[in-house]
Design a protein around this motif. Sequence first.
Motif, PDB file in Angstrom:
ATOM      1  N   UNK A 332       0.849  -1.210   0.000  1.00 42.24           N
ATOM      2  CA  UNK A 332       0.000   0.000   0.000  1.00 42.24           C
ATOM      3  C   UNK A 332       0.878   1.252   0.000  1.00 42.24           C
ATOM      4  N   UNK A 333       1.917   1.241   0.820  1.00 42.94           N
ATOM      5  CA  UNK A 333       2.847   2.381   0.897  1.00 42.94           C
ATOM      6  C   UNK A 333       3.465   2.643  -0.474  1.00 42.94           C
ATOM      7  N   UNK A 334       3.947   1.577  -1.133  1.00 45.28           N
ATOM      8  CA  UNK A 334       4.558   1.725  -2.468  1.00 45.28           C
ATOM      9  C   UNK A 334       3.556   2.271  -3.482  1.00 45.28           C
ATOM     10  N   UNK A 335       2.314   1.874  -3.328  1.00 45.28           N
ATOM     11  CA  UNK A 335       1.249   2.351  -4.205  1.00 45.28           C
ATOM     12  C   UNK A 335       1.012   3.849  -4.004  1.00 45.28           C
ATOM     13  N   UNK A 336       0.967   4.281  -2.751  1.00 47.43           N
ATOM     14  CA  UNK A 336       0.745   5.690  -2.435  1.00 47.43           C
ATOM     15  C   UNK A 336       1.928   6.569  -2.853  1.00 47.43           C
ATOM     16  N   UNK A 337       3.119   5.966  -2.840  1.00 49.79           N
ATOM     17  CA  UNK A 337       4.332   6.705  -3.220  1.00 49.79           C
ATOM     18  C   UNK A 337       4.607   6.619  -4.717  1.00 49.79           C
ATOM     19  N   UNK A 338       3.832   5.796  -5.429  1.00 49.97           N
ATOM     20  CA  UNK A 338       4.087   5.628  -6.864  1.00 49.97           C
ATOM     21  C   UNK A 338       2.866   5.175  -7.634  1.00 49.97           C
ATOM     22  N   UNK A 339       1.806   5.976  -7.597  1.00 52.09           N
ATOM     23  CA  UNK A 339       0.587   5.670  -8.347  1.00 52.09           C
ATOM     24  C   UNK A 339       0.875   5.959  -9.826  1.00 52.09           C
ATOM     25  N   UNK A 340       0.857   4.909 -10.639  1.00 47.89           N
ATOM     26  CA  UNK A 340       1.369   5.019 -12.005  1.00 47.89           C
ATOM     27  C   UNK A 340       0.258   4.993 -13.060  1.00 47.89           C
ATOM     28  N   UNK A 341       0.429   5.810 -14.106  1.00 48.23           N
ATOM     29  CA  UNK A 341      -0.502   5.858 -15.234  1.00 48.23           C
ATOM     30  C   UNK A 341       0.276   5.784 -16.538  1.00 48.23           C
ATOM     31  N   UNK A 342      -0.196   4.938 -17.449  1.00 45.73           N
ATOM     32  CA  UNK A 342       0.426   4.883 -18.775  1.00 45.73           C
ATOM     33  C   UNK A 342      -0.243   5.937 -19.661  1.00 45.73           C
ATOM     34  N   UNK A 343       0.596   6.764 -20.289  1.00 46.72           N
ATOM     35  CA  UNK A 343       0.094   7.852 -21.133  1.00 46.72           C
ATOM     36  C   UNK A 343      -0.020   7.356 -22.575  1.00 46.72           C
ATOM     37  N   UNK A 344      -1.222   7.470 -23.137  1.00 44.45           N
ATOM     38  CA  UNK A 344      -1.427   6.972 -24.497  1.00 44.45           C
ATOM     39  C   UNK A 344      -1.691   8.104 -25.501  1.00 44.45           C
ATOM     40  N   UNK A 345      -1.690   9.334 -25.019  1.00 35.99           N
ATOM     41  CA  UNK A 345      -1.889  10.456 -25.937  1.00 35.99           C
ATOM     42  C   UNK A 345      -2.049  11.768 -25.209  1.00 35.99           C
ATOM     43  N   UNK A 346      -2.157  12.834 -25.985  1.00 34.36           N
ATOM     44  CA  UNK A 346      -2.474  14.157 -25.422  1.00 34.36           C
ATOM     45  C   UNK A 346      -3.867  14.541 -25.914  1.00 34.36           C
ATOM     46  N   UNK A 347      -4.457  15.501 -25.263  1.00 36.47           N
ATOM     47  CA  UNK A 347      -5.702  16.070 -25.782  1.00 36.47           C
ATOM     48  C   UNK A 347      -5.357  16.889 -27.040  1.00 36.47           C
ATOM     49  N   UNK A 348      -6.330  17.226 -27.884  1.00 32.68           N
ATOM     50  CA  UNK A 348      -6.023  17.934 -29.126  1.00 32.68           C
ATOM     51  C   UNK A 348      -5.451  19.330 -28.898  1.00 32.68           C
ATOM     52  N   UNK A 349      -4.827  19.859 -29.943  1.00 33.14           N
ATOM     53  CA  UNK A 349      -4.187  21.176 -29.865  1.00 33.14           C
ATOM     54  C   UNK A 349      -5.191  22.260 -29.459  1.00 33.14           C
ATOM     55  N   UNK A 350      -6.465  22.049 -29.784  1.00 30.70           N
ATOM     56  CA  UNK A 350      -7.501  23.028 -29.431  1.00 30.70           C
ATOM     57  C   UNK A 350      -7.660  23.172 -27.921  1.00 30.70           C
ATOM     58  N   UNK A 351      -7.215  22.152 -27.149  1.00 30.68           N
ATOM     59  CA  UNK A 351      -7.328  22.201 -25.683  1.00 30.68           C
ATOM     60  C   UNK A 351      -6.008  22.560 -25.000  1.00 30.68           C
ATOM     61  N   UNK A 352      -4.969  22.776 -25.809  1.00 33.02           N
ATOM     62  CA  UNK A 352      -3.663  23.126 -25.236  1.00 33.02           C
ATOM     63  C   UNK A 352      -3.687  24.563 -24.721  1.00 33.02           C
ATOM     64  N   UNK A 353      -2.901  24.814 -23.674  1.00 35.79           N
ATOM     65  CA  UNK A 353      -2.772  26.187 -23.164  1.00 35.79           C
ATOM     66  C   UNK A 353      -1.993  27.023 -24.179  1.00 35.79           C
ATOM     67  N   UNK A 354      -0.999  26.395 -24.784  1.00 36.69           N
ATOM     68  CA  UNK A 354      -0.096  27.087 -25.706  1.00 36.69           C
ATOM     69  C   UNK A 354       0.139  26.207 -26.931  1.00 36.69           C
ATOM     70  N   UNK A 355       0.341  26.865 -28.083  1.00 35.55           N
ATOM     71  CA  UNK A 355       0.744  26.149 -29.285  1.00 35.55           C
ATOM     72  C   UNK A 355       2.267  26.143 -29.365  1.00 35.55           C
TER      73      UNK A 355
END
Length: 409
Positions: A332-355
């Motif tokens: 549980x401790x290791x989970x709380x210290x390292x909650x991991x997510x695999x990134x499969x993409x970004x949102x479209x450029x229309x939702x970016x703060x900056x181009x």
Amino acid sequence: MKFDVVVIGGGPAGMMAAGVAGSKGKKVLLIEKNDKLGKKLFITGKGRCNLSNSADKEEFITHITRNSKFLFSAFNNFFNDDLVDFFNKLGLKTKVERGGRIFPLSDKSSDVIKALEKHLRNNNVAVRLGTKIKSIIAEKDEIKGLELEGGFIYCSSVIIATGGLSYPLTGSTGDGYEFAKKLGHQITELRPSLVPLVVKEEFIKDIQGLSLRNVSVKAICDNKVLFEDIGEMLFTHYGLSGPLILSASFYISEKIYKNKQTYIMIDLKPGLTHEELDRRLLKDFELYKNKYYKNSLDDLLPKKLIPVIIKLSGIPEDRQVNQITREERRFIVNLLKGLSFEIIGTRPISEAIVTSGGVNIKEVNPKTMESKIVKGLYFAGEILDIDAFTGGYNLQIAFSTGYTAGLNC
């Protein structure tokens, strides 16, 4: 109609440039295709408008992620202290918040827009709203005027301040890139920068809307940590967002486009070592020793996150706390210290703060913002191939380049 200077785009860079050019006695026209000025500015900083950052020049430059050296002259002309003074003189008071972020004292972006409109009026700038430009006319590499849908405007200088491709509903639809291209300028590859991330894990929908403060985020690719910082983030229905994630996205978006396996690892308790967190967990478990596991984490975690952590730990939710083993507790401790997510993409450029990307800065004079290709053509703001992290840096770039263009046109 004849003007000395025509500014295309009624955002921060355009309004600054137009007013400064007008202050030198130039006859200036500001053209905006929307029905009002500052449409994108109105929504920045969640409607509070993070104007700039109080960092000194040396520190400030480290937060500019692309082509920072190009800005040395513009920052010497007009920097954060000048901007605060500029707004104070227009009756807009400012304040500095955590991380050096400068906001209007009123917390209203509408007050910033009103101040900039006053700047235009004070300097006799003519404004045309709801007006679309067909093309910029140049002869023998020199600006001659503009073709509108309803006629021509003659001028000797044009400042393009049309923004990027992010938030197209505010008018940022990339018109300026097309104008620049037709006049011989190279546009570097346009991509979303500072953009929310999409994750593979389905359970993200169970924690959408949850925001976390004082967590540590690591961006990892090929077993290398590409970004690490502590701050705020947000879980969404598609993945991850918030200031920390937007900053991390700059470092990993290119890896994502190249289909490299990329992860975001979240330390939910960065202030505690593994051992300290284990002791804290043990203390909570002793306190709730006769309760079920699912009812023992309320003091440690936000309610919405508890079912997810329970599921990921693999320990039955109805197990009594006093039956959880040391190994399970450490998991549980290791989970709380390292909650991991695999990134499969970004949102479209229309939702970016900056181009990310824009007019190639090698073709622009950094001292004046004038094109090296076409005499009388200037650029200001996000249309240039420059971008920075969140925290007021991008708006200061817009104001500084706008000021410099207006000063020299």
